[in-house]
Scaffold this motif. Sequence first.
Motif, PDB file in Angstrom:
ATOM      1  N   THR B 384       0.805  -1.367   0.041  1.00 19.89           N
ATOM      2  CA  THR B 384      -0.155   0.058  -0.263  1.00 19.89           C
ATOM      3  C   THR B 384       0.841   0.769  -0.180  1.00 19.89           C
ATOM      4  OG1 THR B 384      -0.295  -0.039   2.089  1.00 19.89           O
ATOM      5  CG2 THR B 384      -2.068  -0.633   1.173  1.00 19.89           C
ATOM      6  N   PRO B 385       0.109   2.167  -0.818  1.00 18.76           N
ATOM      7  CA  PRO B 385       1.560   3.478  -0.884  1.00 18.76           C
ATOM      8  C   PRO B 385       1.523   4.073   0.492  1.00 18.76           C
ATOM      9  CG  PRO B 385      -0.986   4.007  -1.450  1.00 18.76           C
ATOM     10  CD  PRO B 385      -0.867   2.439  -1.307  1.00 18.76           C
ATOM     11  N   ASP B 386       2.171   4.619   0.973  1.00 23.83           N
ATOM     12  CA  ASP B 386       2.628   5.371   2.712  1.00 23.83           C
ATOM     13  C   ASP B 386       1.016   6.250   3.135  1.00 23.83           C
ATOM     14  OD1 ASP B 386       3.440   7.129   0.615  1.00 23.83           O
ATOM     15  OD2 ASP B 386       5.468   7.336   1.435  1.00 23.83           O
ATOM     16  N   TRP B 387       0.705   6.887   1.731  1.00 15.20           N
ATOM     17  CA  TRP B 387       0.049   8.226   2.521  1.00 15.20           C
ATOM     18  C   TRP B 387      -1.399   7.345   2.826  1.00 15.20           C
ATOM     19  CZ3 TRP B 387      -4.915   7.456  -0.304  1.00 15.20           C
ATOM     20  CH2 TRP B 387      -4.237   6.661  -1.576  1.00 15.20           C
ATOM     21  N   PHE B 388      -1.755   6.005   2.444  1.00 14.70           N
ATOM     22  CA  PHE B 388      -2.861   4.995   3.127  1.00 14.70           C
ATOM     23  C   PHE B 388      -2.799   5.671   4.646  1.00 14.70           C
ATOM     24  CE2 PHE B 388      -4.793   0.743   3.821  1.00 14.70           C
ATOM     25  CZ  PHE B 388      -6.035   1.115   4.360  1.00 14.70           C
ATOM     26  N   VAL B 389      -2.064   4.927   5.478  1.00 11.74           N
ATOM     27  CA  VAL B 389      -1.742   5.276   6.768  1.00 11.74           C
ATOM     28  C   VAL B 389      -2.178   7.011   7.069  1.00 11.74           C
ATOM     29  CG1 VAL B 389       0.116   5.409   8.573  1.00 11.74           C
ATOM     30  CG2 VAL B 389      -0.739   3.935   7.110  1.00 11.74           C
ATOM     31  N   ASN B 390      -1.325   7.974   6.490  1.00 15.17           N
ATOM     32  CA  ASN B 390      -1.549   9.108   7.521  1.00 15.17           C
ATOM     33  C   ASN B 390      -2.835   9.364   6.595  1.00 15.17           C
ATOM     34  OD1 ASN B 390       1.047   9.236   7.428  1.00 15.17           O
ATOM     35  ND2 ASN B 390       1.445  10.178   5.333  1.00 15.17           N
ATOM     36  N   ILE B 391      -3.835   9.222   5.362  1.00 18.52           N
ATOM     37  CA  ILE B 391      -5.448   9.560   5.803  1.00 18.52           C
ATOM     38  C   ILE B 391      -6.064   8.172   6.536  1.00 18.52           C
ATOM     39  CG2 ILE B 391      -4.778  10.779   4.360  1.00 18.52           C
ATOM     40  CD1 ILE B 391      -5.900   8.820   2.287  1.00 18.52           C
TER      41      ILE B 391
END
Lengths: 366, 423
Positions: B384-391
């Motif tokens: 998964t792309p890292d932005w997934f965790v942030n949002i």
Amino acid sequence: MALAAPAGAVLFSFVASGIVLIIAGSNPFSAYRDMLEHASKLEVQVSMLNRATPLYISGVAAAIGFKMNLFNIGVEGQYRMAAIFAAYVGGSVALPGPLHIGLILLTAMVVGGMWAGVAGALYTYRGVNEVIATIMLNGIALGIIAWLVRRWQAPGNIAQVGVGTEPIDDSGLLPTLTWIPELIRDLRATEQLTGVLVIAIVVGIVYHAVLNRTIFGYDLRASGLNPVAARSGGIASRRMALTAMLMSGTVAGLVGMAEIMDKARYDPNFVGFLGFNGIAVALLGRNHPAGIAVGALIWAFLDASSDILQVTETAPKEIVDIMRGVILLTVVIGYEVVRRIRVREEAARAAARLAAANDRSVEVPA
Amino acid sequence: MTSAVTTSVNSLPTWARWMVYTAAGIFVLSVVQSLTDTDKLTSTTTTGAMLRWAVPIMMAGLGGMFSERAGIVNIGLEGMMVLGMWAGAWGTVNYGPWSGLLIGVIGGALGGLVHAIATVSFGVDHIISGVAVLIAAPGVARFLSLEIFSNYDGGSITQSPRLTSAGKFTFPFLAGGRIGNWRSPDWLAWFTEKDWWFVSDLTGALRGLTFNLSVFTILAYALVPTAAFVVWRTKFGLRLRICGEHPTAGETQGINIYLYKYIGVIMSGALAGFGGAFIATPELGGIYLEGSVNNRGFIGLAALIIGNWRPAGVMVGALLFGYPTALGLRDLDGAATHSLLLVAGASLLVIAVVNLRGGRHTDGVLAASIGSLSILWFLLSDTTPDWFVNILPFIIVLLVLAFFSQRLRMPAADGRPYRRGET
């Protein structure tokens, strides 16, 4: 009375910031003199207009929501989403001038509107509080943008192409308005007057016209002033909320255009906080199209002043941020105090009139 | 059979029920772990990091709870955390970590005081005042950094010198902590090393919650039951809550509503300040760095909402949001975060089944479709792309609000202006 609150607030913030400056060991009078002298230069006025343009559009976007008692805290996320998509679309097509510009602006408005529309739909159909929804959407937008900005990095050697999306061809960039100040005299600076200023003025006029000259505007204001009365008057005020949110987001989409047209791309240093400052500007201007313009110019003046303070070193330039916070808080407190005084006076007047009427009604039978 | 299990779990006392939920959660993670090729989901380092990363979010959420229980919406938490972080760093540099934490708490409380003056005394709209705090706080912090930190060795206009730690603590017996000079046995590690399915996962996860914790972390988690006791079991808490539920009713009881609202909002700022100061401690950042609050005030607000305006709920929400971040830290190939998609998908399908059986068809179908999408995404991608965790936290809150908002109950008079003597 209406002008007393903002004028008093600006005055108060200068006094309060002056105290902070004295504590910090600077002379507030020489700092303020530098700020005013600086702002009297034509080049600086051009720069102020450039800074005021996005703030004004952002202020109008927030004001559309306020008129309906909706807090669009999400302008922040909406304009950034809109800007990166507009820059990407603009950078990946080649079209003749007007079409190219139109496509970029349209993309920005559609993306901004859709992003706000998510919050509007959640509010209208699922009853989710719009403040919470837009705050969460801001967080989501920033996360997605951080990823998109890497994914849409212009191909090629970073050292040559620079960081950011594929640059937009000249055909996609609005012509600047630098010729207007140059009617007075030649500018001794490289800064151009942004063409987005025209868009900002159009946005202001359309906002004023729609709000005061159309049935839709009437419905919007009615729903904001008294939702219960509006509903019984046949206005679908929940549905109105969705429309207002879409419109607010559409306008918010245009906030980033001044920077896109100037840099011809979206880069990771894209200017932030315009959304929150737009809310401040709308509050300063009491959601009135001309008032918002004054608010935006005050904010732009403070912005421009921070540059000169850094040069002359009469005061740390960060004092400007403190002044903004102080102005905003004192203005809203001032408005609230003025409102309460008015309510009290009105109540007193009504009571006096009622007493007078009662006296007469007592006198009549006698 | 399912209903029998549900009934017997529901009849347990609250603490035991939560232990069952935790064990069930680790069981799910354990199953997913054996299906995918990762061992990080329940590792000691992951749960330890989760505990640390959740602290700022949890403190912001607890702060928001005190304010909103008193009826004042506080979206300025992010700004108060910035003030707390700056003050905490300044205090730590000059007077050591403990005084630093205290000064950070005071710094945040000052932000709360500003919000209280505007909203309680002057009746300014809560959101507007919150925005003002949000705009002003970074400016104040930057101004102070310029005036003070840039004169320090290793400091600048955007950062402070490195900060010292207040010390660590490891639980004896459970995780091998010391009692005096004697080193106690490390029971959880013993189990974890055996590599038994599920049991070792459980002990590994638990060891992260007991091994090498900062004293500040322990203090932060001790504040959760304290806050619950204060809000639900004391006279003060009752009075605070009536300000948020029905202030005019409180007025007739002779309660000074303004005073309690002030206390609630100032406590809110103080707790946010704790969270901000914690970000600057060596537990997370180790320095004051401009911008490193990084939306955690807003995530705290999210934890407050999905925690249903209750302390334990806020803590669970904060841990839930801290977990993916903690996992992402050591998950360089993205495999572990990827398997979270499977966890999310499976949980949503369970929720869908529960809803469909309960006759809530819309909710059930929506949960089922989002769950299926999540599983589909898991099957079709490798990472998964890292932005997934942030949002993720923000998406969870929107989903919860959209589908389960009838389960949530905010204080009845939350966000409404209150003037003494007006109804």
